[in-house]
Design an enzyme around this catalytic site. Structure first.
Site, PDB file in Angstrom:
ATOM      1  N   ASP A  14     -10.078   8.848  -4.935  1.00 59.71           N
ATOM      2  CA  ASP A  14     -10.414   7.588  -4.224  1.00 59.71           C
ATOM      3  C   ASP A  14     -10.693   7.816  -2.746  1.00 59.71           C
ATOM      4  OD1 ASP A  14      -7.684   7.985  -3.669  1.00 59.71           O
ATOM      5  OD2 ASP A  14      -7.107   5.888  -3.993  1.00 59.71           O
ATOM      6  N   GLY A  29       8.972   5.013  -6.105  1.00 59.61           N
ATOM      7  CA  GLY A  29       8.925   6.481  -6.135  1.00 59.61           C
ATOM      8  C   GLY A  29       8.539   7.049  -7.488  1.00 59.61           C
ATOM      9  N   ASP A  80      -4.909   1.837  -5.730  1.00 62.83           N
ATOM     10  CA  ASP A  80      -3.717   1.057  -6.084  1.00 62.83           C
ATOM     11  C   ASP A  80      -3.874  -0.442  -5.801  1.00 62.83           C
ATOM     12  OD1 ASP A  80      -2.832   3.593  -6.625  1.00 62.83           O
ATOM     13  OD2 ASP A  80      -1.624   3.754  -4.827  1.00 62.83           O
ATOM     14  N   TYR A  91       0.898  14.796   0.057  1.00 62.98           N
ATOM     15  CA  TYR A  91      -0.281  13.928  -0.127  1.00 62.98           C
ATOM     16  C   TYR A  91      -1.217  14.081   1.071  1.00 62.98           C
ATOM     17  CZ  TYR A  91      -3.004   9.740  -1.147  1.00 62.98           C
ATOM     18  OH  TYR A  91      -4.035   8.866  -1.411  1.00 62.98           O
TER      19      TYR A  91
HETATM   20  C1  GLA Z   1      -1.574   7.491  -4.568  1.00 61.87           C
HETATM   21  C2  GLA Z   1      -2.487   6.804  -3.555  1.00 61.87           C
HETATM   22  C3  GLA Z   1      -3.828   6.448  -4.185  1.00 61.87           C
HETATM   23  C4  GLA Z   1      -4.456   7.664  -4.879  1.00 61.87           C
HETATM   24  C5  GLA Z   1      -3.451   8.323  -5.807  1.00 61.87           C
HETATM   25  C6  GLA Z   1      -3.976   9.607  -6.406  1.00 61.87           C
HETATM   26  O1  GLA Z   1      -1.209   6.591  -5.567  1.00 61.87           O
HETATM   27  O2  GLA Z   1      -1.870   5.653  -3.050  1.00 61.87           O
HETATM   28  O3  GLA Z   1      -4.692   5.915  -3.204  1.00 61.87           O
HETATM   29  O4  GLA Z   1      -4.966   8.566  -3.939  1.00 61.87           O
HETATM   30  O5  GLA Z   1      -2.226   8.616  -5.132  1.00 61.87           O
HETATM   31  O6  GLA Z   1      -5.043   9.349  -7.242  1.00 61.87           O
END
Ligand code: GLA
Length: 395
Positions: A44, A126, A176, A226
């Protein structure tokens, strides 16, 4: 983890809790669900494609007007916090998700007054099921209704995203909040994160059971991971552009083709090549998955889940031993169709698609096999692709 907030009884219970907290009745109520993502992970923020469903685990937000410009918030699980809505300031705590929504609304020119909010959640935190988006979207829906802002579901998703991204500072994409705000029961959403178009993908054929197993490894501990993946993708893209592999107008790894990887290998270190390879291959899996889900072609669905997991494990390196084991245990069962981690990885949940008649057996095998290796029983839940956020009637 119980199911979604449903029925007037539960809303009455929440309204009583609101009254206890603030000494008056709530005026509005909104619910916003968590999500699973069928495929399209870590695509995304590189303007790629994703394919989530909202789930039947949600967050409930009740609200009423309050004095001055103070926003008081009572979370059933996390306690009390507050801030001035004319001056939100990052606190490094859960309240920042609420502050982020207020900040993003005011950035769009919506001035809010004082308010009281009560929050209860059935989305486990989490777990990689997007409890933070459920919180942000639920708060956005409640404030929109309370102050009569007239924003639609898509705009409220963008508000929640902006709050989490720019105010809280997570650097995430729109997966999300879009899933939470726009989900449809019995469907997945094919979202193009570049033009933000959304297509509903009806799940065809005999819809199998969707199990989610919680590894018990809390993903929030790995927020740094992340950020590193986002940075790796940016670095790989910058090298591709500098090396002339994409046009100068290109903005994301979405623009790179698999044929370009050989040339990219000469420009970047192997880690960055692996990151780019994941984004490109994962992006290509999304439309194949959408067609297979629509057609009820479970064999292809299973293969794509397996390929996605391998890519997240080997190229993007966001799986962990617990998630790998959960997938291996489920995939060894004859009734399993396919498995992979869902969400950002580093912990949280795995998603397992299972033939209905084998669901209990697969769940039991996952639990006992995991316990034998890690000494604890993982929670396993059945989830249903569900409707996105909505306002609720107060009794
Ligand atoms: C988390 C982030 C999303 C996306 C996912 C991985 O949930 O909030 O925006 O990047 O990881 O697909």
């Amino acid at each position: 983890m119980a199911g979604a907030f449903a029925g007037s009884e539960e809303i009455d219970r929440a309204a009583r809790a609101f009254h206890r907290a603030f000494g008056r009745a709530p005026e509005v109520a909104a619910r916003a669900p968590g999500r699973v993502n069928w495929i399209g992970e870590h695509t995304d923020y590189e303007e790629g494609l994703v394919l989530p469903s909202a789930i039947d685990r949600d967050t409930l937000v009740l609200g009423a007007h309050g004095p001055g410009d103070s926003l008081e918030v009572e979370s059933e699980a996390l306690g009390r916090a507050g801030f001035r809505c004319t001056a939100p300031r990052r606190a490094g705590a859960w309240i920042d998700y609420v502050q982020g929504v207020v900040w993003a609304l005011s950035e769009r020119g919506h001035e809010l007054g004082g308010a009281s909010l009560w929050i209860g959640s059935r989305v486990p935190a989490g777990a990689g099921l997007s409890s933070s988006a459920a919180l942000g979207v639920g708060v956005a829906f409640a404030l929109d209704a309370l102050f009569g802002l007239g924003l639609d579901a898509r705009e409220l998703a963008l508000v929640a995203h902006r709050g989490e991204n720019a105010f809280v500072g997570i650097g995430c994409g729109i997966l999300d909040p879009f899933a939470s705000a726009l989900g449809r029961a019995g469907s997945a959403l094919r979202i193009d994160c570049r033009d933000q178009s959304v297509r509903e993908v009806r799940l065809g054929g005999d819809v199998p059971v969707l199990l989610v197993a919680h590894s018990g490894v809390e993903r929030r501990l790995a927020e740094g991971g992340y950020r590193e993946r986002v940075d790796d993708c940016r670095a790989a893209f910058a090298a591709a552009r500098q090396g002339g592999l994409v046009p100068a107008s290109a903005t994301a790894l979405r623009d790179l083709r698999s044929e370009d990887l050989e040339a990219l290998a000469r420009l970047v270190e192997p880690r960055l090549l692996r990151r780019a390879r994941h984004v490109i291959s994962e992006n290509a899996r999304v439309d194949r998955m959408a067609s297979a889900l629509e057609a009820g072609d479970l064999e292809t669905v299973g293969q794509l889940l397996g390929q996605g997991q391998a890519s997240l494990r080997d190229d993007f390196e966001v799986s962990v031993a617990e998630l790998d084991l959960l997938c291996e245990l489920a995939d060894a069962e004859p009734g399993a169709i396919g498995s992979r981690l869902t969400g950002a990885g580093f912990g949280g949940c795995t998603l397992h698609l299972v033939r209905a008649e084998a669901a209990d057996e697969v769940a039991a095998r996952i639990q006992s096999g995991f316990e034998a290796r890690f000494g604890r029983r993982p929670e396993v839940h059945r989830l249903r692709p569900s409707d996105g956020a909505a306002l609720l009637e107060l009794g």
